[in-house]
Design a protein around this motif. Structure first.
Motif, PDB file in Angstrom:
ATOM      1  N   ALA A 123       0.836  -1.204   0.000  1.00  0.00           N
ATOM      2  CA  ALA A 123       0.000   0.000   0.000  1.00  0.00           C
ATOM      3  C   ALA A 123       0.871   1.253   0.000  1.00  0.00           C
ATOM      4  CB  ALA A 123      -0.932  -0.010   1.208  1.00  0.00           C
ATOM      5  N   ARG A 124       1.936   1.235   0.787  1.00  0.00           N
ATOM      6  CA  ARG A 124       2.849   2.386   0.829  1.00  0.00           C
ATOM      7  C   ARG A 124       3.565   2.557  -0.508  1.00  0.00           C
ATOM      8  NH1 ARG A 124       5.378   5.632   4.851  1.00  0.00           N
ATOM      9  NH2 ARG A 124       6.476   7.197   3.643  1.00  0.00           N
ATOM     10  N   LYS A 126       2.380   1.732  -3.417  1.00  0.00           N
ATOM     11  CA  LYS A 126       1.389   2.267  -4.364  1.00  0.00           C
ATOM     12  C   LYS A 126       1.254   3.782  -4.196  1.00  0.00           C
ATOM     13  CE  LYS A 126      -3.187   1.182  -6.055  1.00  0.00           C
ATOM     14  NZ  LYS A 126      -4.383   0.373  -5.832  1.00  0.00           N
ATOM     15  N   ARG A 127       1.245   4.255  -2.950  1.00  0.00           N
ATOM     16  CA  ARG A 127       1.160   5.707  -2.688  1.00  0.00           C
ATOM     17  C   ARG A 127       2.445   6.429  -3.092  1.00  0.00           C
ATOM     18  NH1 ARG A 127      -0.803   4.056   2.411  1.00  0.00           N
ATOM     19  NH2 ARG A 127       1.106   4.802   3.362  1.00  0.00           N
ATOM     20  N   THR A 128       3.593   5.759  -2.973  1.00  0.00           N
ATOM     21  CA  THR A 128       4.871   6.388  -3.272  1.00  0.00           C
ATOM     22  C   THR A 128       5.037   6.641  -4.759  1.00  0.00           C
ATOM     23  OG1 THR A 128       5.863   5.338  -1.357  1.00  0.00           O
ATOM     24  CG2 THR A 128       7.373   6.127  -3.020  1.00  0.00           C
ATOM     25  N   THR A 130       2.789   7.320  -7.025  1.00  0.00           N
ATOM     26  CA  THR A 130       1.914   8.329  -7.616  1.00  0.00           C
ATOM     27  C   THR A 130       2.277   9.721  -7.177  1.00  0.00           C
ATOM     28  OG1 THR A 130       0.329   8.038  -5.837  1.00  0.00           O
ATOM     29  CG2 THR A 130      -0.013   6.772  -7.878  1.00  0.00           C
TER      30      THR A 130
END
Length: 130
Positions: A123-124, A126-128, A130
């Motif tokens: 999840a981290r 995926k956020r990194t 973008t």
């Protein structure tokens, strides 16, 4: 995957998972030296890196760095792969390490903990990106 060549004086990211809070922490480390096959890293934080004198732009390592903020890793070991040049690379290395660990787990509790940690790391990541 080719081995990452570590260079003295550069900064690297390392990912840690806090089991108590369930959060992924990305810390920055400076490679201070390489002596006899060991790489010596120091955490870059307010108590280790800062203004050294009244001169303009004089930033660097502060004196009296605590032992817990330093680490020595053997060159070529699996553990040194956790130090990467970008946050995304560090997250991918942590995910790969946890997946290798999960393959060796036999207890259902340990497998569940690994799955939760891998999910948080993904999840981290995926956020990194973008």
């Amino acid at each position: 995957m080719a081995a990452l060549k570590h260079v003295v004086g550069e900064f690297y990211f390392r990912v840690d998972y806090d089991e108590e809070t369930g959060k992924v922490e990305i810390d920055e480390y400076g490679l201070r030296s390489i002596i006899k096959g060991r790489a010596y890293f120091t955490a870059k934080a307010a108590f280790t890196w800062g203004k050294r004198s009244t001169k303009h732009g004089d930033f660097g390592w502060l004196p009296n760095i605590p032992a817990w903020a330093r680490s020595a890793e053997r060159i070529g070991s699996d553990y040194i792969k956790r130090y990467a040049k970008t946050k995304a690379q560090a997250l991918r290395a942590a995910i790969a390490e946890r997946r290798r660990y999960r393959k060796g787990c036999t207890l259902s509790d340990a497998i569940a903990e690994c799955d939760a940690e891998i999910a948080a790391l993904q999840a981290r990541l995926k956020r990194t990106r973008t």
